[in-house]
Design an enzyme around this catalytic site. Structure first.
Site, mmCIF file in Angstrom:
data_model
loop_
_atom_site.group_PDB
_atom_site.id
_atom_site.type_symbol
_atom_site.label_atom_id
_atom_site.label_comp_id
_atom_site.label_asym_id
_atom_site.label_seq_id
_atom_site.Cartn_x
_atom_site.Cartn_y
_atom_site.Cartn_z
ATOM 1 N N ASP A 168 0.837 -1.194 0.000
ATOM 2 C CA ASP A 168 0.000 0.000 0.000
ATOM 3 C C ASP A 168 0.875 1.247 0.000
ATOM 4 O O ASP A 168 1.928 1.280 0.615
ATOM 5 C CB ASP A 168 -0.947 -0.001 1.211
ATOM 6 C CG ASP A 168 -0.221 0.169 2.530
ATOM 7 O OD1 ASP A 168 0.754 -0.567 2.774
ATOM 8 O OD2 ASP A 168 -0.612 1.042 3.319
ATOM 9 N N SER A 169 0.443 2.268 -0.721
ATOM 10 C CA SER A 169 1.125 3.561 -0.779
ATOM 11 C C SER A 169 2.572 3.391 -1.229
ATOM 12 O O SER A 169 2.827 2.941 -2.346
ATOM 13 C CB SER A 169 1.018 4.255 0.582
ATOM 14 O OG SER A 169 1.420 5.597 0.511
ATOM 15 N N ALA A 170 3.544 3.716 -0.355
ATOM 16 C CA ALA A 170 4.950 3.515 -0.716
ATOM 17 C C ALA A 170 5.218 2.052 -1.026
ATOM 18 O O ALA A 170 6.012 1.727 -1.915
ATOM 19 C CB ALA A 170 5.849 3.988 0.425
ATOM 20 N N HIS B 25 -6.684 8.075 2.098
ATOM 21 C CA HIS B 25 -5.426 7.370 1.874
ATOM 22 C C HIS B 25 -5.115 6.542 3.129
ATOM 23 O O HIS B 25 -5.327 6.988 4.241
ATOM 24 C CB HIS B 25 -4.322 8.403 1.636
ATOM 25 C CG HIS B 25 -3.009 7.800 1.252
ATOM 26 N ND1 HIS B 25 -2.723 7.416 -0.040
ATOM 27 C CD2 HIS B 25 -1.895 7.529 1.981
ATOM 28 C CE1 HIS B 25 -1.489 6.937 -0.092
ATOM 29 N NE2 HIS B 25 -0.970 6.994 1.118
ATOM 30 N N ALA C 279 -2.352 -1.060 -3.470
ATOM 31 C CA ALA C 279 -3.415 -0.201 -2.955
ATOM 32 C C ALA C 279 -2.900 1.230 -2.877
ATOM 33 O O ALA C 279 -1.832 1.479 -2.306
ATOM 34 C CB ALA C 279 -3.872 -0.679 -1.580
#
Length: 688
Positions: free
Chosen positions: A433-435, A655, A461
């Site tokens: 997810d994200s990074a 987020h 994600a």
């Protein structure tokens, strides 16, 4: 009033105009109001809201006429332009509901005039700032190529966006209006996060961060609960010019034994939860094109030379290999709680044909596998698969490419040692997810260039695929997002790019937790001091209260010369309109470092040769995420190359929704979508 993507936008503006007129008539009527100046404030506020509404209606109509051109496809409505309209509608619906209440109850004996006036003024401020964002979005729509959401070729426009962010007032979005755009079930959680952060910021620096500071913060939070304006002003001040080490310290509190213990209680118990330390040794892996040949994979070496890689193995079931002496040898000396894989009543299962390799989020600067355990435990049970989560080194101490090197090495090690992880690795999925979503993609790009086996699919994600401050409509949300302000995003990006690099080898990988024991020893004195501070702050809130911008009888007074210096040179707003300006200007370091545009940092900028041949990519984004356009544009790019890609856009979530999976049914639904995409990798549909 119902708010959804199909509602008639004109109906919202008609209702808004009607409720404004009704309030102005009722509050300005011939009978004398018992509330005096408060009534005058409400009348002035409703007139200002009506003015904003009438100016915004044609703007919204211009977006709704064209924003479908920017979707991934007809079945996946989602892009930053849609989001801005949706957020505006949420704000208008809140104003309509509050306005109807005021008109019906303002003459009542129990009407809280001051509270309702402050509430309406806060939403009026938010509406003013959203009007400014839509104006900025109009500039993007005009200047960008058709169907393009980023102005990556227009540095001047992106610079103007950053300058506007730096000077625009944001506190209204962190006080009474906090989280209005998200699912109602998430608003108490977001309020808790914001109050915790501003309280933590007040005590940060007095001693080593950890449980002690967190306890002190808890007891100094009272004034931020009872004074939303103070909370908003303080949160704006903290995020305008963010101390990255403060941000890391705050989020690392979630790694403490006490807080992570709550996570374990709330999530599924697992038979295996081992933290592993893999030494830096070269690996030999077969070539994908010819398995009779092999290639050497070196351990991570960037910045300070070879070093170990840390991982966590989570498995709902005990499987063959997971209790082997060889695997347990990698976990020796681990002080973290470990589920014993040798309990006599635990039945050992055969290896799973699947393996899930996970890279956590945290902006490349914070968190570990431990803070993501809650959903990883659930995934291991739901998918009946071992999960290997990689604890890569964090920035700014370990900038690019250290994290990528460690994640790629962990992937290669897992392929070679899958028998120890309880898997035959017949099918392998990368998830993050994200990074972590960025690292899933770039690890696959590394595997492509190395010629080794690729995973069978990726589930990313809300991934960050463009690590710049380039303007896009969804990036405009960083002005109002409590979890991803632009100041935070820019500092995380620059830390990963090495702009804030300190040439020091990090201490023990989980050293961020070592301070917690030291702080716990100070807990009693902190509680005493914290209680005293809390009582004092409640008795005299002005003692620590900075003057928040635009408070008083007219929250929309014209900003002074210092606040608007240079603003007219940035963008020209319609005659008679100017957004509110902050008295605390942000300093956002431009993401101009050449590393940022390295395709292994920003895969959205990667040439075809580095993306052609990627496994199927499944992107799960949120309509209210500032990084939404990253997913939309990356999905479009892959589709244009003929690559297998899916995009799912969930509604009303921020987020980082995976870490909130157990908070409400909406976040759980989004997590279930991620699980279904991973299952698609493990069990692909039959070819037709």
């Amino acid at each position: 009033m119902r708010l959804d993507s199909e509602m008639d936008h004109s109906a919202v503006f008609t209702a808004l105009d009607k409720v404004c007129e009704e309030n102005i008539c009722v509050l300005s009527g011939p009978s004398e109001s018992p509330y005096g100046t408060v009534t005058k404030r409400l009348v002035a506020c409703m007139r200002k809201i009506r003015q904003h509404g009438r100016a915004l209606e044609p703007v919204v109509a211009s977006f709704t006429a064209v924003y479908h051109h920017y979707d991934f496809d007809a079945q996946t409505p989602g892009n930053g332009y849609r989001t801005l309209v949706k957020v505006l509608q949420s704000c208008l619906v809140h104003i309509i509901h509050k306005g109807r209440y005021i008109a019906s109850n303002c003459r009542g004996a129990f009407f809280r005039a001051e509270h309702n006036a402050a509430e309406m003024e806060a939403y009026c401020s938010a509406l003013c700032q959203l009007r400014a964002l839509l104006h900025l979005a109009q500039r993007l729509l005009h200047d960008n190529a058709h169907g393009e959401l980023y102005s990556s070729q227009d540095a001047d426009l992106s610079d103007r966006f950053v300058q506007e962010y730096s000077s625009m007032h944001k506190a209204c979005f962190y006080g009474r209006c906090l989280g209005f755009q998200f699912s109602p079930a998430l608003r108490p959680f977001l309020q808790t996060i914001v109050i915790s952060m501003v309280s933590y910021g007040e005590t940060y620096g007095r001693q080593q961060s950890g449980i002690g500071t967190a306890a002190l913060s808890l007891l100094t939070s009272g004034k931020y609960v009872i004074d939303p304006e103070l909370r908003g002003a303080e949160f704006e001040r903290i995020t305008q010019n963010l101390d990255l080490h403060f941000w890391k310290s705050f989020w690392n509190v979630t790694e403490s034994d006490i807080l992570s213990g709550f996570t374990r209680i709330a999530s599924n118990p697992v038979q295996v939860n081992l933290t592993l330390t893999v030494p830096p040794e070269s690996l030999q892996l077969p070539l994908a094109s010819d398995p009779t040949l092999s290639t050497s994979v070196s351990p991570p070496v960037a910045h300070w030379g070879p070093g170990p890689v840390h991982m966590r193995l989570i498995s709902y079931d005990l499987r063959e290999g997971q209790d082997s002496e060889e695997l347990l040898g990698f976990s020796q000396g681990d002080a973290a709680p470990i589920a014993s894989p040798r309990l006599p009543w635990v039945q050992k299962k055969p290896p799973s044909p699947w393996l899930l390799i996970h890279f956590h989020g945290g902006g490349f600067v914070a968190q570990t596998s431990r803070s993501h355990e809650n959903y990883l435990r659930n995934w291991s049970k739901e998918l009946s698969v071992p999960v290997l989560s990689v604890d890569y080194s964090l920035s700014p101490e370990a900038p690019f490419p250290r994290a990528l090197e460690e994640c790629f090495y962990a992937y290669c090690w897992a392929l070679k040692h899958c028998h120890l992880l309880g898997s035959t690795a017949e099918r392998v999925c990368l998830a993050g997810d994200s990074a972590g979503g960025n690292l899933c993609i770039t690890v696959c790009m590394r595997a492509l260039t190395a010629g080794i086996r690729l995973p069978d699919g990726i589930m990313a994600a809300y991934p960050a695929t463009l690590l710049t401050t380039d303007a896009s409509p969804s990036r405009l949300l960083t002005l109002i997002d409590p979890l991803l302000p632009l100041g935070v995003l820019a500092r995380c990006i620059n830390a990963y790019a090495g702009s804030d690099f300190q040439t020091v080898q990090p201490a023990e990988r989980r050293g961020s937790l070592s301070a917690l024991g030291r702080d716990t020893a100070l807990l009693l004195s902190d509680l005493t001091q914290g209680a005293s501070n809390w009582i004092q702050s409640l008795l005299d809130p002005a003692r620590t209260k900075p003057p928040p911008p635009h408070r008083g009888a007219d929250p929309h007074r014209a900003p002074g010369p210092a606040a608007t210096a240079g603003a007219a040179d940035i963008l020209h707003y319609p005659d008679g309109f100017e957004p509110l300006r902050s008295e605390c200007h942000a300093y956002v370091l431009p993401t101009s470092c050449a590393v940022i545009r390295n395709p292994f940092v920003s895969p959205l900028l990667a040439p075809t040769g580095l993306l052609k041949g990627l496994p199927p990519v499944h992107l799960v984004a949120s309509a209210l995420d500032a990084l939404l356009d990253d997913s939309v544009m990356f999905a479009k790019k892959l589709r244009a190359m003929g690559q297998a890609v899916t995009l799912t856009v969930v509604d009303d979530l921020p987020h980082g929704f995976l870490s909130l999976a157990q908070i409400c049914k909406e976040t759980q639904f989004a997590s279930d979508i991620c699980v279904s995409r991973i299952r698609t990798v493990f069990q692909p549909p039959p070819q037709t």
